[in-house]
Scaffold this motif. Sequence first.
Motif, PDB file in Angstrom:
ATOM      1  N   GLY A 137       0.685  -1.293  -0.049  1.00 37.43           N
ATOM      2  CA  GLY A 137      -0.112   0.059   0.072  1.00 37.43           C
ATOM      3  C   GLY A 137       0.827   1.301  -0.028  1.00 37.43           C
ATOM      4  N   ILE A 138       0.390   2.335  -0.570  1.00 31.67           N
ATOM      5  CA  ILE A 138       0.977   3.729  -0.760  1.00 31.67           C
ATOM      6  C   ILE A 138      -0.223   4.485  -0.548  1.00 31.67           C
ATOM      7  CG2 ILE A 138       2.806   2.908  -2.232  1.00 31.67           C
ATOM      8  CD1 ILE A 138       1.278   4.347  -4.456  1.00 31.67           C
ATOM      9  N   ASP A 139       0.202   5.882  -0.226  1.00 35.76           N
ATOM     10  CA  ASP A 139      -0.984   6.880   0.178  1.00 35.76           C
ATOM     11  C   ASP A 139      -1.184   7.727  -1.364  1.00 35.76           C
ATOM     12  OD1 ASP A 139       0.817   9.410  -0.506  1.00 35.76           O
ATOM     13  OD2 ASP A 139       2.160   8.643   1.126  1.00 35.76           O
ATOM     14  N   ARG A 140      -2.376   8.395  -1.244  1.00 40.50           N
ATOM     15  CA  ARG A 140      -2.828   9.421  -2.398  1.00 40.50           C
ATOM     16  C   ARG A 140      -1.644  10.159  -3.073  1.00 40.50           C
ATOM     17  NH1 ARG A 140      -8.491  11.617  -0.018  1.00 40.50           N
ATOM     18  NH2 ARG A 140      -9.611   9.581   0.190  1.00 40.50           N
ATOM     19  N   THR A 141      -0.932  10.739  -2.468  1.00 40.08           N
ATOM     20  CA  THR A 141       0.234  11.734  -2.843  1.00 40.08           C
ATOM     21  C   THR A 141       1.155  10.670  -3.734  1.00 40.08           C
ATOM     22  OG1 THR A 141       0.075  13.150  -1.223  1.00 40.08           O
ATOM     23  CG2 THR A 141       2.117  13.430  -2.454  1.00 40.08           C
TER      24      THR A 141
ATOM     25  N   GLY B  61      -2.873   0.902  10.210  1.00 41.35           N
ATOM     26  CA  GLY B  61      -4.344   0.925   9.530  1.00 41.35           C
ATOM     27  C   GLY B  61      -4.255   1.416   8.108  1.00 41.35           C
ATOM     28  N   SER B  62      -5.337   2.276   7.763  1.00 44.19           N
ATOM     29  CA  SER B  62      -5.430   2.617   6.317  1.00 44.19           C
ATOM     30  C   SER B  62      -4.443   3.368   5.589  1.00 44.19           C
ATOM     31  CB  SER B  62      -6.849   3.341   6.349  1.00 44.19           C
ATOM     32  OG  SER B  62      -6.865   4.060   5.215  1.00 44.19           O
ATOM     33  N   SER B  63      -4.504   3.358   4.464  1.00 41.15           N
ATOM     34  CA  SER B  63      -3.479   4.096   3.451  1.00 41.15           C
ATOM     35  C   SER B  63      -3.960   5.686   3.476  1.00 41.15           C
ATOM     36  CB  SER B  63      -3.158   3.558   2.160  1.00 41.15           C
ATOM     37  OG  SER B  63      -4.680   3.375   1.389  1.00 41.15           O
ATOM     38  N   ARG B  64      -5.411   5.929   4.135  1.00 35.81           N
ATOM     39  CA  ARG B  64      -5.765   7.341   3.659  1.00 35.81           C
ATOM     40  C   ARG B  64      -4.647   8.230   4.380  1.00 35.81           C
ATOM     41  NH1 ARG B  64      -9.792   6.001   8.801  1.00 35.81           N
ATOM     42  NH2 ARG B  64     -10.309   4.535   6.954  1.00 35.81           N
TER      43      ARG B  64
END
Lengths: 420, 164
Positions: A137-141, B61-64
């Motif tokens: 997983g990665i973030d939006r940026t 937790g989340s990738s947010r």
Amino acid sequence: MGMTFAEKILARKAGKSEVRAGEIVFCKPDRLLMHDNAAAITDKIAKELNEFGVANPDQVVIVLDHTVPAVDEKTAAGHKKIREFVQKYGIRHFYDIGTGVCHQVMVEKGLVLPGMLAVGSDSHTCSYGAVNAFATGIDRTEAAALLLTGETWFKVPQSIRIQLRKRLSELVTAKDLVLTIIGQIGADGADYCSVEFWGDISYLTIDDRFTIANMGVEMGAKIAVFPADEIVKGFLTGIGVERSDWQEVWADPDAQYRQELVFELDRIVPMVAAPHKVDNVKPVNEFKDVEVQQCLLGTCTNGRASDFALAAQIIGRRRVAPGTRLLLLPASRSELEKALDAGDIQTLIEAGGVLLPPGCGPCLGAHQGVLAPGERCVSTANRNFKGRMGCREAEIYLASPATVAASALTGKITDPREVM
Amino acid sequence: MRIWYYGDDVNTDMLFPGKYTYTCSKPEEIRPHLLEDLDPEFANSVQAGDIIIAGRNFGCGSSREQPVVGLKAVGIQAVIAKSFARIFYRAAINQGLLLIEAPEAVDYYQPGMAVELNADLGRVRIGTQEFLFPKPPPEILGIVEAGGLLEYTRRKLRERVGRK
């Protein structure tokens, strides 16, 4: 000295003969996954997209799954924006609402294959370790930057090797196994690490491995991965993927591990993660007086036809207990169709179950099955964080599809072996 | 400057509830919901320059990324924790939010103690005691110094096409 799975695959993708844990490498992932968050991601770089375009449209996969069908005008506008983006930039791998949860769709459409490097702007991207991919997983940026450049950096992780011995007993599932592992090593037990599974894995189906890899992030892992054995090969043949389309990767026998663990599968019993931490895990019989108002069967962790089959086998012709709601949340349309063909969805609906559209629904608390203060839910999802299902004064217990089905029958958290 | 002190496993739902993930993306939308289910006082009284001290596995937790975007936007000087979850750690680099992994410093800290941070020297003073922490590797510093990953990417793209 040999290399781990993570070292080998990152070396290959970085065009190097050798890399070691701790090193930083730059790679072009084979896949970049986004879901409803693609609207916010493309918003960040609207100007640059106009100027530079998308670096590699074939790298990009978008699946609408988190707030489907749209919850309100704002989420509807987000979906619309994504459909326009897909049109404008020629994104071939686009799946509109109802196809399923992005992770299930990635695997069942053959978009992620053994030996691939995949990143996604969702923490459960680690699920594709089930088919021998390095997936994280990665973030939006970071997703936004990847759209523009097609590449990103990776720190080569240390690795943990987990040997699985023997096989699970009847009514004990892969979910009970992964909860046991998380309970033992803790929610940060594998922080930043690659977790490699080996041993008697031929007893674990693709669905089992998906459930285990999916929850890798709940022990902090960067990736959780299985080798591409006969089970994986059989699965890929079944979905029409050619053998020449992929090249598996596995660790050398003399690779170096930070830690090595062994789990005896015949000793695993049904387990429950109690609120509000995924590693707060105890055997199911410690919760037998806990009443539940909602039972959630599904999500990307346990929403496959095999999960509905197990639940239907347990429930049979009986009905859900008064005062208890049973929600059915298929991981994808394809899994829903399989469960319909088998008659299992009919069984569960006749028992009182409520069918939700394939997607993420109540798992993130945005809509469908939000809890009220004081309510408890036993769920096959992957997180029981406070507020996760939309209400901070509610409680979420995580369990296997068998335990959730048994609990739906009694209205209390129940060992599935007691109701068969 | 105020110190906000929390325990282990502060997860992304506590930092920013999932139910707002698709309706709030901008800092001003995120701010009122920051730490809503963990510490309702935070959003009301946090000020620029404040520091968060926490236990293990902060940000699990989340990738947010809203938690990181929000903490950066309200001016949190740094989060000092025993350890961080990896997507959160990456998100912090991408936004230029300073995360400091210093387990001994967290163990030493007692509510009420003074905290003084010198990030350039890799040093945090808690009460009368000084703790050192490693600086990030050069590949990462490049992103932080550019002001975050998007700015870093913009520069790289503009250099590639030969204009400023």
